[in-house]
Design an enzyme around this catalytic site. Structure first.
Site, PDB file in Angstrom:
ATOM      1  N   LYS A 135     -27.687 -11.942  -6.223  1.00 28.77           N
ATOM      2  CA  LYS A 135     -26.749 -12.703  -5.357  1.00 28.77           C
ATOM      3  C   LYS A 135     -25.611 -12.183  -6.240  1.00 28.77           C
ATOM      4  O   LYS A 135     -25.349 -12.429  -7.458  1.00 28.77           O
ATOM      5  CB  LYS A 135     -26.827 -14.031  -5.454  1.00 28.77           C
ATOM      6  CG  LYS A 135     -25.652 -14.768  -4.750  1.00 28.77           C
ATOM      7  CD  LYS A 135     -25.880 -16.192  -4.694  1.00 28.77           C
ATOM      8  CE  LYS A 135     -24.778 -16.958  -4.359  1.00 28.77           C
ATOM      9  NZ  LYS A 135     -24.982 -18.357  -4.620  1.00 28.77           N
ATOM     10  N   ASP A 184     -17.945  -9.311   5.709  1.00 28.05           N
ATOM     11  CA  ASP A 184     -17.320  -8.256   6.288  1.00 28.05           C
ATOM     12  C   ASP A 184     -18.229  -7.286   6.592  1.00 28.05           C
ATOM     13  O   ASP A 184     -19.232  -7.051   5.944  1.00 28.05           O
ATOM     14  CB  ASP A 184     -15.973  -7.717   6.201  1.00 28.05           C
ATOM     15  CG  ASP A 184     -16.268  -7.039   4.672  1.00 28.05           C
ATOM     16  OD1 ASP A 184     -16.913  -6.071   4.343  1.00 28.05           O
ATOM     17  OD2 ASP A 184     -15.825  -7.803   3.629  1.00 28.05           O
ATOM     18  N   GLU A 239     -40.367 -35.952   2.749  1.00 33.05           N
ATOM     19  CA  GLU A 239     -39.262 -34.769   2.923  1.00 33.05           C
ATOM     20  C   GLU A 239     -40.278 -33.424   2.405  1.00 33.05           C
ATOM     21  O   GLU A 239     -40.286 -32.305   2.916  1.00 33.05           O
ATOM     22  CB  GLU A 239     -38.116 -35.076   2.268  1.00 33.05           C
ATOM     23  CG  GLU A 239     -37.336 -35.780   2.873  1.00 33.05           C
ATOM     24  CD  GLU A 239     -35.915 -36.213   2.277  1.00 33.05           C
ATOM     25  OE1 GLU A 239     -34.980 -36.530   3.013  1.00 33.05           O
ATOM     26  OE2 GLU A 239     -35.893 -36.057   1.040  1.00 33.05           O
ATOM     27  N   ASN A 272     -15.457 -14.556  -7.310  1.00 36.83           N
ATOM     28  CA  ASN A 272     -15.087 -15.904  -6.886  1.00 36.83           C
ATOM     29  C   ASN A 272     -13.517 -15.887  -7.422  1.00 36.83           C
ATOM     30  O   ASN A 272     -12.992 -17.098  -7.740  1.00 36.83           O
ATOM     31  CB  ASN A 272     -15.727 -16.826  -7.911  1.00 36.83           C
ATOM     32  CG  ASN A 272     -16.964 -17.215  -7.313  1.00 36.83           C
ATOM     33  OD1 ASN A 272     -16.976 -17.453  -6.066  1.00 36.83           O
ATOM     34  ND2 ASN A 272     -18.192 -17.218  -8.006  1.00 36.83           N
ATOM     35  N   PHE A 307       1.095  -1.188  -0.005  1.00 43.34           N
ATOM     36  CA  PHE A 307       0.138   0.066  -0.277  1.00 43.34           C
ATOM     37  C   PHE A 307       0.916   1.333  -0.042  1.00 43.34           C
ATOM     38  O   PHE A 307       1.735   1.213   0.793  1.00 43.34           O
ATOM     39  CB  PHE A 307      -0.956   0.021   1.225  1.00 43.34           C
ATOM     40  CG  PHE A 307      -1.494   1.274   1.383  1.00 43.34           C
ATOM     41  CD1 PHE A 307      -2.752   1.426   0.567  1.00 43.34           C
ATOM     42  CD2 PHE A 307      -1.289   2.208   2.340  1.00 43.34           C
ATOM     43  CE1 PHE A 307      -3.457   2.568   0.966  1.00 43.34           C
ATOM     44  CE2 PHE A 307      -1.950   3.216   2.777  1.00 43.34           C
ATOM     45  CZ  PHE A 307      -3.160   3.431   2.073  1.00 43.34           C
TER      46      PHE A 307
HETATM   47  C1  GLA Z   1     -19.630 -19.571  -5.970  1.00 44.53           C
HETATM   48  C2  GLA Z   1     -20.885 -19.453  -5.255  1.00 44.53           C
HETATM   49  C3  GLA Z   1     -21.947 -20.524  -5.124  1.00 44.53           C
HETATM   50  C4  GLA Z   1     -22.288 -20.308  -6.566  1.00 44.53           C
HETATM   51  C5  GLA Z   1     -21.064 -20.320  -7.583  1.00 44.53           C
HETATM   52  C6  GLA Z   1     -21.553 -20.253  -8.885  1.00 44.53           C
HETATM   53  O1  GLA Z   1     -18.687 -20.568  -5.564  1.00 44.53           O
HETATM   54  O2  GLA Z   1     -20.387 -19.145  -3.611  1.00 44.53           O
HETATM   55  O3  GLA Z   1     -22.866 -20.396  -4.380  1.00 44.53           O
HETATM   56  O4  GLA Z   1     -23.145 -19.174  -6.930  1.00 44.53           O
HETATM   57  O5  GLA Z   1     -20.119 -19.424  -7.359  1.00 44.53           O
HETATM   58  O6  GLA Z   1     -20.201 -20.132  -9.853  1.00 44.53           O
END
Ligand code: GLA
Length: 729
Positions: A476, A534, A614, A480, A280
């Site tokens: 969502k 976080d 279920e 990744n 940094f």
């Molecule tokens: C990440 C997310 C999962 C899913 C995959 C899709 O690993 O945490 O829940 O959404 O990506 O590629």
């Protein structure tokens, strides 16, 4: 007034309901830290002692006085280079490359509201009192002014800190370290409690004695990370869930961070927390400012549970925002573990159809709907609907889902680019790559340079085109890979050390603009599960997918660690199929649901594929979630066991604030023949009252529940779970 200023003594006191924080301007204009802990009255200046200690330098102003050294004085914002050889909170370099700083007091200001930070998350108040103390310090040699910000939320026992560094000279200056908080303790035996982990096994509790030297945790991944959490605790060696001094310290920042604890030569302890200083180097042009992220701190004299309650309330009510801040979130079903990349529009509608019949309220279409993306090797950056794969338009799928009476949500990963994508063909420079080096790959993808506004604009514009056409009520937002190959064509070489900070601001800007365009949209955070879990992220995403590990037994540990600093409402938690896709373990359907209910509840499987029995259970589970939701998300959370598996059970409870009811949750993690009866001590109840088990009618004395505990039912089979609802008679 929560903030008291004694002008004559230059003494600043911040009082909350049960805590006090005090500091004072001492000789030569240094700002000393006097105290943070249980509420006290009076002037604690006596804590500063002066002795001549060899090799501890003295400021020139002290003349012949060898007893005055910054090396021993507890400070508010320690600097490298002024005689303090401990780990500094602040350091900078001048235009010649010379390191060092020496900050002295200039002025103060008290505001009748809690400050906010431009472009960064910060705790806010709504209908309750907040105050701010600003203290201005100055390094006269480099012409750098540092304004320390202290926010006080009196009723919540919260003190926040941040700093604004301003270059008031006419030459460039480089900030090489700027912590958000620095706490010095002149006495006490403390442990540091931190939460380490890895992908799919986040936030494991670890408690260590603070010994001489420096213990450092943090992240250089560009995100807060799976590996370390930017929430830590400092606890008296004797403190436990129910007793003792402890501090909860949470950094509201979603990028690389750093937390250092040091026990020095005279057994004093310093804790610094803030942005990561490795790599940094923030160039501050004349007249410009750098704002550190905020840190939020709570103290409790009554152990971890009370500290947790304070932290939970802060995050839930003063950090999380938006339409779903305190509303019950729809019970969702997510397509990921049901179909992964292998689906078309009909498959998605089929999943939604069965789920809606059983009471699920929202369908979330996960990865794979855009660009060319049939596995994780291509398509990121191309945010247009793959109509060939879907077998029609997204609007059609959304309409069919909505017609079932369900809401529709969708997955995005805006900060990434696949080399196999149209975006990469058109804008290879949008990806982080270092000229002359082959980029480090991860999940076959590269990071987009979100420090550049035009990159954020490009992704947002693509997404707006899709979302303007459909009724999307939830997103969502995933991330990744860890960041590498950090190089930005606009910043060039000289400013490389600023990029990761600007990147995080770019991510925050992205979420702000997305939310502004769709004000009712509910955004859930995710980074391969809980890799960016976080308090900073929670300002934008009041729910975060807690872990990619959906195994109920692993989740016990993950959710246990997570619970210390983060409220239940933020924890995204789903019932998935067995054998579990991450561990291969088989657990009962009920157990998976009980564990997932210690969070924001949903499903992550194809309900067409579960047994009829279920399917009936799903209806019961959703009814239970709706019945207990308010108690779970707005009540007080208690850990009734710790992470020690030798205890054979894991238990936690939710208690209503008026103590009229509690929901005790128990999971057996081991099975024996002819087992002894385990008892779970139930906390937070009215000792003088009698509680009735709603299901069986059994009666328990409040005192008995606290002192002896609740007998855990013995049932044949592995991994049983119980939810016991006790109501005050
Ligand atoms: C990440 C997310 C999962 C899913 C995959 C899709 O690993 O945490 O829940 O959404 O990506 O590629």
């Amino acid at each position: 007034m929560a903030i008291l200023v004694n002008e004559e003594k230059k003494l600043f006191t911040l009082n909350t309901k049960s805590t006090t924080y005090q500091m004072k301007v001492i000789d030569y204009g240094y700002l000393a830290h006097l105290y943070y802990g249980k509420r006290l009255d009076g002037d604690m200046s006596y804590v500063i002692t002066h002795y001549d200690r060899g090799f501890s330098g003295n400021p020139n102003d002290a003349g012949e006085d060898r007893t005055f050294s910054m090396d021993n004085i507890p400070q508010e914002y320690s600097c490298y280079g002024n005689g303090d050889y401990r780990t500094p909170a602040f350091n900078m370099k001048d235009i010649e490359g010379v390191h060092g700083a020496d900050l002295r007091y200039v002025s103060y200001e008290v505001l009748n509201e809690k400050y906010s930070l431009k472009g960064l998350p910060a705790a806010y108040t709504e209908g309750e009192k907040g105050e701010t103390l600003k203290i201005v310090l100055m390094d006269d040699v480099n012409g750098v002014q540092v304004t320390l910000l202290y926010g006080v939320i009196e009723d919540k026992d919260v003190i926040t800190r941040a700093a604004i560094v301003k270059n008031v000279s006419d030459a460039d200056v480089f900030i090489t370290k700027a912590a958000s908080t620095s706490l010095d303790f002149v006495s006490g035996d403390y442990d540091i409690i931190h939460f380490h982990g890895r992908h799919a096994m986040e936030r494991m509790f670890e408690r260590e004695e603070i010994t001489h030297g420096v213990k450092k945790i943090g992240s250089i991944r560009g995100t807060s990370s799976h590996q370390h959490s930017p929430f830590v605790m400092l606890a008296d060696r004797a403190a436990n869930e129910d007793h003792g001094d402890c501090y909860g310290i949470s950094l509201l920042y979603s990028g690389s961070f750093n937390c250092e604890v040091e026990k020095d030569q005279t057994d004093q302890i310093r804790l610094n927390m803030g942005i990561q200083d490795e790599m940094f180097e923030y160039v501050l042009y004349p007249g410009s400012e750098f704002v550190t992220p905020e840190v939020a701190m709570v103290y409790s004299a009554d152990g971890f549970a009370d500290m947790t309650h304070k932290m939970h309330d802060l995050v839930r009510y003063n950090i999380c925002r938006g339409e779903y801040k305190t509303k019950r979130r729809p019970v969702l079903i997510n397509s990921w573990e049901a179909v992964y990349f292998d689906f078309d529009g009909d498959d998605i509608v089929n999943i939604a159809k069965k789920a809606s019949e059983l009471g699920v309220e929202m369908l979330v279409l996960d990865d794979g709907w855009f660009g060319v993306r049939n596995d994780d090797r291509s398509g990121l950056g191309d945010w247009f609907v793959n109509e060939d794969k879907m077998g029609g338009s997204m609007a059609d799928v959304v309409k069919r889902v909505n017609d079932l009476g369900m809401k529709f949500g969708i997955w995005i990963e805006p900060e990434m680019i696949s080399e196999k994508s149209r975006l990469f063909e058109e804008h290879p420079d949008f990806a982080f790559r270092i000229p002359g080096r082959k980029p480090v790959m991860s999940r076959s993808q590269l990071n987009l340079d979100f420090s550049r506004k035009e990159v954020v604009d490009c992704i947002l514009e693509q997404m707006f085109k899709v979302f303007d056409q459909i009724n999307v009520e939830y997103i969502k937002m995933d991330m990744n890979r860890s960041i590498a190959n950090v190089y930005s064509i606009t910043e060039g070489i000289q400013n490389n050390g600023t990029i990761l900070y600007k990147y995080v601001l770019g991510v925050y800007d992205f979420m702000d603009r997305l939310q502004a365009r769709y004000p009712k949209l509910f955004i859930e955070g995710c980074s391969g599960g809980g890799g960016r879990f976080d308090a900073g992220m929670m300002y934008y995403t009041p729910q975060i997918w807690c872990s990619d590990n959906t195994d109920a037994i692993c989740r016990l540990d993950i959710q246990y660690g997570t619970s210390f600093g983060y409220p239940i409402s933020v924890v995204g938690s789903h019932v998935s199929a067995v054998p579990n896709h991450q561990t291969g373990r088989i657990t009962p359907f009920n157990t998976r649901a009980v564990v997932a209910m210690a969070g924001s509840f949903g499903y992550e499987l194809d309900l067409n594929k579960v047994s009829d029995e279920e399917k009936e259970e799903v209806k019961t589970q959703i009814a239970a979630y709706k019945k207990y939701w308010d108690l779970m998300h707005n009540g007080l959370y208690y850990r009734l066991t710790d992470a020690d598996k030798s205890k054979k059970i894991a238990a936690w409870s939710f208690v209503s604030r008026d103590k009229a009811e509690t929901l005790v949750n128990i999971v057996t993690v081991d099975s024996f023949c002819n087992s002894p009866v385990p008892f779970v001590r139930v906390k937070g109840l009215d000792a003088d009252a009698t509680y009735v088990d709603e299901a069986t009618g059994a009666e328990y004395s409040g005192q008995g529940l606290d002192q002896i505990g609740l007998p855990v039912p013995l049932k044949f089979g592995e991994y049983n779970a119980y939810q016991i609802h006790l109501v005050r008679k």
